[in-house]
Design a protein around this motif. Structure first.
Motif, short mmCIF file in Angstrom:
data_model
loop_
_atom_site.label_atom_id
_atom_site.label_comp_id
_atom_site.label_asym_id
_atom_site.label_seq_id
_atom_site.Cartn_x
_atom_site.Cartn_y
_atom_site.Cartn_z
N ASP A 49 0.82 -1.21 0.00
CA ASP A 49 0.00 0.00 0.00
C ASP A 49 0.86 1.26 0.00
OD1 ASP A 49 0.92 -0.12 2.61
OD2 ASP A 49 -0.98 0.52 3.49
N ILE A 50 2.19 1.09 0.08
CA ILE A 50 3.10 2.21 -0.06
C ILE A 50 2.87 2.93 -1.38
CG2 ILE A 50 4.93 0.79 -1.08
CD1 ILE A 50 5.49 3.75 1.32
N GLU A 106 -7.72 -1.12 -7.79
CA GLU A 106 -8.05 -2.51 -8.07
C GLU A 106 -7.26 -3.46 -7.17
OE1 GLU A 106 -7.58 -3.49 -12.17
OE2 GLU A 106 -8.86 -1.85 -12.88
N ALA A 107 -5.99 -3.16 -6.96
CA ALA A 107 -5.15 -4.02 -6.11
C ALA A 107 -5.65 -4.01 -4.68
CB ALA A 107 -3.70 -3.55 -6.16
N ARG A 108 -6.17 -2.87 -4.23
CA ARG A 108 -6.71 -2.76 -2.88
C ARG A 108 -7.93 -3.67 -2.70
NH1 ARG A 108 -8.49 1.24 1.21
NH2 ARG A 108 -6.99 2.83 0.57
N GLN A 109 -8.74 -3.78 -3.76
CA GLN A 109 -10.04 -4.44 -3.62
C GLN A 109 -10.03 -5.94 -3.93
OE1 GLN A 109 -13.13 -2.20 -5.73
NE2 GLN A 109 -11.97 -0.31 -5.38
N THR A 110 -9.08 -6.40 -4.76
CA THR A 110 -9.13 -7.80 -5.17
C THR A 110 -8.65 -8.74 -4.07
OG1 THR A 110 -8.42 -9.41 -6.82
CG2 THR A 110 -6.81 -7.73 -6.19
N ASN A 111 -9.26 -9.90 -4.00
CA ASN A 111 -8.82 -10.95 -3.07
C ASN A 111 -8.06 -12.05 -3.80
OD1 ASN A 111 -9.82 -9.99 -0.55
ND2 ASN A 111 -11.90 -10.48 -1.24
N ASP A 112 -7.87 -11.87 -5.09
CA ASP A 112 -7.13 -12.83 -5.90
C ASP A 112 -5.65 -12.48 -5.83
OD1 ASP A 112 -5.81 -14.15 -8.02
OD2 ASP A 112 -7.65 -14.27 -9.20
N LYS A 141 0.08 -9.24 -10.01
CA LYS A 141 0.18 -8.72 -11.37
C LYS A 141 -0.03 -7.21 -11.38
CE LYS A 141 -1.86 -9.11 -15.99
NZ LYS A 141 -2.89 -9.79 -16.83
N LEU A 142 -1.03 -6.74 -10.63
CA LEU A 142 -1.32 -5.31 -10.59
C LEU A 142 -0.16 -4.54 -9.97
CD1 LEU A 142 -5.07 -5.46 -9.53
CD2 LEU A 142 -4.19 -4.39 -11.61
N TYR A 143 0.43 -5.07 -8.89
CA TYR A 143 1.54 -4.36 -8.25
C TYR A 143 2.77 -4.31 -9.15
CZ TYR A 143 -0.96 -3.76 -3.88
OH TYR A 143 -1.87 -3.36 -2.93
N ARG A 144 2.96 -5.34 -9.95
CA ARG A 144 4.08 -5.30 -10.89
C ARG A 144 3.81 -4.29 -12.01
NH1 ARG A 144 6.22 -11.64 -11.13
NH2 ARG A 144 6.79 -11.70 -8.92
N GLN A 145 2.56 -4.19 -12.45
CA GLN A 145 2.21 -3.16 -13.44
C GLN A 145 2.44 -1.77 -12.86
OE1 GLN A 145 -1.45 -5.72 -15.54
NE2 GLN A 145 -1.84 -3.71 -14.69
N ILE A 146 2.08 -1.59 -11.60
CA ILE A 146 2.26 -0.30 -10.93
C ILE A 146 3.75 0.05 -10.88
CG2 ILE A 146 2.14 0.83 -8.67
CD1 ILE A 146 -0.53 -0.77 -8.27
N GLN A 147 4.58 -0.92 -10.51
CA GLN A 147 6.02 -0.65 -10.39
C GLN A 147 6.64 -0.38 -11.76
OE1 GLN A 147 7.91 -3.29 -7.09
NE2 GLN A 147 5.88 -4.15 -7.49
N GLN A 148 6.17 -1.06 -12.78
CA GLN A 148 6.68 -0.80 -14.13
C GLN A 148 6.31 0.61 -14.57
OE1 GLN A 148 8.56 -3.09 -16.36
NE2 GLN A 148 8.91 -0.98 -17.07
N GLN A 149 5.08 1.03 -14.26
CA GLN A 149 4.64 2.37 -14.65
C GLN A 149 5.45 3.44 -13.94
OE1 GLN A 149 1.88 2.85 -16.99
NE2 GLN A 149 3.09 4.74 -17.09
N ILE A 150 5.71 3.23 -12.65
CA ILE A 150 6.52 4.19 -11.88
C ILE A 150 7.94 4.22 -12.42
CG2 ILE A 150 7.51 4.65 -9.60
CD1 ILE A 150 4.89 3.43 -8.44
N PHE A 151 8.47 3.07 -12.76
CA PHE A 151 9.81 2.99 -13.34
C PHE A 151 9.88 3.77 -14.64
CE2 PHE A 151 13.06 0.94 -15.95
CZ PHE A 151 14.14 0.84 -15.08
N ASP A 152 8.84 3.68 -15.45
CA ASP A 152 8.81 4.38 -16.74
C ASP A 152 8.58 5.88 -16.59
OD1 ASP A 152 9.18 1.94 -17.98
OD2 ASP A 152 7.04 1.65 -18.41
N ASP A 153 7.71 6.26 -15.65
CA ASP A 153 7.36 7.68 -15.48
C ASP A 153 8.38 8.45 -14.64
OD1 ASP A 153 5.11 7.26 -16.96
OD2 ASP A 153 3.70 7.30 -15.28
#
Length: 495
Positions: free
Chosen positions: A397-398, A429-435, A441-453
């Motif tokens: 959640d950081i 979405e990552a906050r709400q999913t229980n899967d 997958k969502l957290y890796r997408q988030i980290q990739q986006q931060i890495f790119d931006d």
């Protein structure tokens, strides 16, 4: 420079007068005093680590960064309904009042009230209702599922009656932890007492690392943890009167940018800076190899980390090309201001960064401030570039706290004012999913986006270094650098 510093240290210690009579109090040297002793407002490392000793919270974390019971066990009755049961025997505050569910409710009600401007409020935005069932049972009703909810409840619990009276917890804390507050002289000498055996511990602010080392060798301090240069650590390693421990750490060092600034909002400039930096040289020559390069806030070994995320390589030619694309050349150099604290190690790192950026055509104006002024400017967005470090990050959640558009101070720690609707959506979405697989997958997408931006240029994960007097026993480094070992540390005086 450091050769003469070590010679100076040697001469001072060689001709130092005899050590004063040793006292039973354990004295812990800090580079910066805690900002606040109120967990509802604490965001700096010293405050968070010391508040853990004074207060207890509903939950804690195990070695795998998973939540475990502290004050309470819990059960999830529905996707949006959590019930917490305070564990027997009853826990008492330091004013002898028994901690109950009403205190839990009052603590979180205060954080949720926007009028109080708690920096932790955004983390609890999903709470719709808090119901006290009885003195030992409390329910949290959420407006939407939040699979990280339990792990957020690490805030120290305060007495409800004193919250109502606006008690100054920031300077006179009353918690239920192993240590109780005794005194805080001039906000530089904080004294706590361990309840189990009345052992006194004093946290003493000594900003200059050389002075801290001298005070350790003269018996005026017993424990130093972090904030020492590689040269000082190497020199201390040759001293027989002290003991040193090192552990791999996860404290994430980074460069931050103001994305509302006309210059640093340009991605080409941020990319040029990322390629201009030689992290390996800084780690080796300044940090004494006590760090490893980073690409994200979360280490790749974290369950939500991104092990396939690359590192930005040192590529000065690419940096120059990016600057040229942004309109800057040797005849028209880019000029930036960079803020940091007066910590000598941070100033030395900033000076190296200044030199490395100059090699690619960036002129950096280095500005240093005392911690309070520096930290206040960063939270207020008064900067182009700055350097800081995230410590003790346990939960993914950081990313919400630091990068969500709703987390701009005072609602969170999005100090660079980074706005990306797609990232906000992934975080929600990552906050709400229980899967779990979807979440990773969502957290890796988030980290990739931060890495790119590049709202941050990732630097490294710094190791933990502990230096103690040999008479200190049972104090060891923790996996996240906290001070919890003070709960059982001993100072064994010579007979």
């Amino acid at each position: 420079m450091y050769k003469y510093l070590l010679l100076f240290l040697f001469l001072l210690t060689a001709c130092a007068p005899p050590q004063p009579e040793r006292e039973q109090t354990i004295r812990f040297g800090l580079e910066s005093a805690p900002v606040t002793l109120d967990p509802r407002f604490a965001t700096d490392a010293a405050s968070a680590r010391i508040n853990r000793l004074i207060y207890r919270s509903l939950i804690d974390f195990d070695s795998n960064r998973q939540p475990i019971a502290d004050l309470a066990t819990w059960e999830q009755l529905l996707p949006t309904h959590y019930r917490f049961n305070l564990r027997p025997p009853g826990c008492e505050f330091h004013n002898d009042h028994t901690l109950n569910a009403y205190d839990v409710k009052a603590t979180y009600d205060f954080i949720l009230d926007p009028a109080n401007a708690s920096p932790h409020r955004e983390a609890f935005k999903s709470i719709q209702e808090i119901d006290v069932i009885n003195e030992k049972t409390i329910d949290f009703i959420l407006s939407q599922p939040d699979n990280l909810f339990v792990g957020r409840l690490g805030i120290g619990i305060l007495p409800a009656d004193l919250i109502k009276q606006n008690h100054p917890f920031n300077t006179h804390p009353i918690g239920s932890g192993v240590f109780k507050f005794v005194d805080w002289q001039d906000h530089t000498r904080l004294k706590l007492q361990r309840l189990t055996d009345q052992q006194m511990v004093e946290f003493i602010e000594v900003k200059d690392p050389v002075v801290r080392v001298l005070k350790l060798l003269r018996g005026e301090l017993d424990i130093l943890q972090g904030d020492l240069s590689a040269e000082l650590i190497t020199w201390l390693g040759k001293r027989k009167e002290v003991q040193i421990q090192k552990e791999k750490g996860s404290n994430f060092a980074y460069l931050g940018f103001n994305l509302q600034n006309d210059t640093t909002s340009n991605l080409l400039i941020r990319q040029a800076i990322a390629y201009a930096l030689n992290r390996e040289d800084m780690i080796h020559y300044v940090l004494g190899d006590a760090a490893r390069p980073a690409s994200s806030i979360l280490p790749p070994t974290h369950w939500a980390g991104h092990p396939e995320l690359p590192l930005y390589p040192h590529d000065p030619e690419k940096a120059k090309q990016l600057l040229a694309q942004a309109g800057y050349t040797k005849d028209n150099p880019l000029k930036l201001s960079y803020k940091t604290s007066t910590n000598p190690v941070r100033i030395r790192l900033a000076t190296v960064i200044q030199h490395q950026l100059k090699q690619v055509g960036i002129e950096m104006d280095l500005q240093t401030y005392d911690w309070g002024t520096f930290y206040g400017d960063i939270k207020a967005g008064k900067f182009q570039m700055y350097s800081l470090m995230w410590v003790e990050v346990k939960m993914p959640d950081i990313f919400e706290y630091v990068f969500h558009s709703n987390s701009i101070p005072p609602s969170g720690a999005n100090r660079g004012r980074y706005i990306n609707p797609q990232l906000d959506q992934w975080v929600d979405e990552a906050r709400q999913t229980n899967d779990l697989q979807k979440q990773v997958k969502l957290y890796r997408q988030i980290q990739q986006q931060i890495f790119d931006d590049l709202p941050y240029v990732p630097l490294w994960y710094e190791d933990y270094v502990l230096v103690t007097q040999k008479m200190i026993e049972h104090y060891t480094l923790s996996a996240d650098g906290n001070y919890d070992s003070l709960k059982w540390a001993k100072k064994v005086l010579p007979r």
